[in-house]
Design a protein around this motif. Sequence first.
Motif, PDB file in Angstrom:
ATOM      1  N   UNK A   1       0.848  -1.188   0.000  1.00 51.57           N
ATOM      2  CA  UNK A   1       0.000   0.000   0.000  1.00 51.57           C
ATOM      3  C   UNK A   1       0.883   1.238   0.000  1.00 51.57           C
ATOM      4  N   UNK A   2       0.767   2.039  -1.039  1.00 50.37           N
ATOM      5  CA  UNK A   2       1.546   3.262  -1.139  1.00 50.37           C
ATOM      6  C   UNK A   2       0.656   4.498  -1.069  1.00 50.37           C
ATOM      7  N   UNK A   3      -0.628   4.317  -1.351  1.00 46.65           N
ATOM      8  CA  UNK A   3      -1.556   5.440  -1.412  1.00 46.65           C
ATOM      9  C   UNK A   3      -2.857   5.035  -0.729  1.00 46.65           C
ATOM     10  N   UNK A   4      -3.449   5.982  -0.014  1.00 45.20           N
ATOM     11  CA  UNK A   4      -4.770   5.783   0.583  1.00 45.20           C
ATOM     12  C   UNK A   4      -5.571   7.040   0.294  1.00 45.20           C
ATOM     13  N   UNK A   5      -6.756   6.861  -0.263  1.00 40.74           N
ATOM     14  CA  UNK A   5      -7.635   8.009  -0.516  1.00 40.74           C
ATOM     15  C   UNK A   5      -8.562   8.168   0.687  1.00 40.74           C
ATOM     16  N   UNK A   6      -8.401   9.277   1.397  1.00 38.90           N
ATOM     17  CA  UNK A   6      -9.249   9.569   2.541  1.00 38.90           C
ATOM     18  C   UNK A   6     -10.366  10.510   2.114  1.00 38.90           C
ATOM     19  N   UNK A   7     -11.446  10.492   2.847  1.00 33.57           N
ATOM     20  CA  UNK A   7     -12.562  11.421   2.628  1.00 33.57           C
ATOM     21  C   UNK A   7     -13.180  11.306   1.239  1.00 33.57           C
ATOM     22  N   UNK A   8     -13.276  10.094   0.724  1.00 34.12           N
ATOM     23  CA  UNK A   8     -14.021   9.862  -0.519  1.00 34.12           C
ATOM     24  C   UNK A   8     -15.498   9.744  -0.189  1.00 34.12           C
ATOM     25  N   UNK A   9     -16.310   9.693  -1.209  1.00 33.56           N
ATOM     26  CA  UNK A   9     -17.741   9.425  -1.042  1.00 33.56           C
ATOM     27  C   UNK A   9     -18.173   8.413  -2.078  1.00 33.56           C
ATOM     28  N   UNK A  10     -19.047   7.516  -1.645  1.00 35.95           N
ATOM     29  CA  UNK A  10     -19.616   6.546  -2.571  1.00 35.95           C
ATOM     30  C   UNK A  10     -20.684   7.244  -3.406  1.00 35.95           C
ATOM     31  N   UNK A  11     -21.249   6.518  -4.341  1.00 38.26           N
ATOM     32  CA  UNK A  11     -22.310   7.063  -5.189  1.00 38.26           C
ATOM     33  C   UNK A  11     -23.505   7.487  -4.339  1.00 38.26           C
ATOM     34  N   UNK A  12     -23.758   6.760  -3.252  1.00 40.13           N
ATOM     35  CA  UNK A  12     -24.886   7.081  -2.382  1.00 40.13           C
ATOM     36  C   UNK A  12     -24.562   8.191  -1.386  1.00 40.13           C
ATOM     37  N   UNK A  13     -23.333   8.739  -1.410  1.00 38.56           N
ATOM     38  CA  UNK A  13     -22.972   9.837  -0.538  1.00 38.56           C
ATOM     39  C   UNK A  13     -22.337   9.426   0.773  1.00 38.56           C
ATOM     40  N   UNK A  14     -22.141   8.118   0.992  1.00 41.08           N
ATOM     41  CA  UNK A  14     -21.527   7.636   2.221  1.00 41.08           C
ATOM     42  C   UNK A  14     -20.019   7.861   2.159  1.00 41.08           C
ATOM     43  N   UNK A  15     -19.419   8.271   3.287  1.00 40.82           N
ATOM     44  CA  UNK A  15     -17.974   8.487   3.326  1.00 40.82           C
ATOM     45  C   UNK A  15     -17.247   7.160   3.169  1.00 40.82           C
ATOM     46  N   UNK A  16     -16.108   7.205   2.483  1.00 36.06           N
ATOM     47  CA  UNK A  16     -15.348   5.981   2.249  1.00 36.06           C
ATOM     48  C   UNK A  16     -13.855   6.267   2.246  1.00 36.06           C
TER      49      UNK A  16
END
Length: 72
Positions: A16-31
């Motif tokens: 693991x070299x990269x982690x995407x924080x504070x994404x959102x799914x299509x339904x708007x849930x944080x991921x």
Amino acid sequence: MTFIKIQNVVINISYVAVVRLDNQTVSGEKSVSVPLPTPQFLSFQWDTIAQNLYDYKWIEFTGQAAITLQDY
């Protein structure tokens, strides 16, 4: 090598070299998303050593799994 287990997924963090924080799914849930290597073997590559044997797929975690990964 260090492994972490998040729900039913075990991740070798050496890859693991990269982690995407504070994404959102299509339904708007944080991921939280992590690219994980997946082998891409063609039938003729089994006996050949190549530099790019992996293709990276983004795996998305939501809910408690996302919180656990983000805290790690």
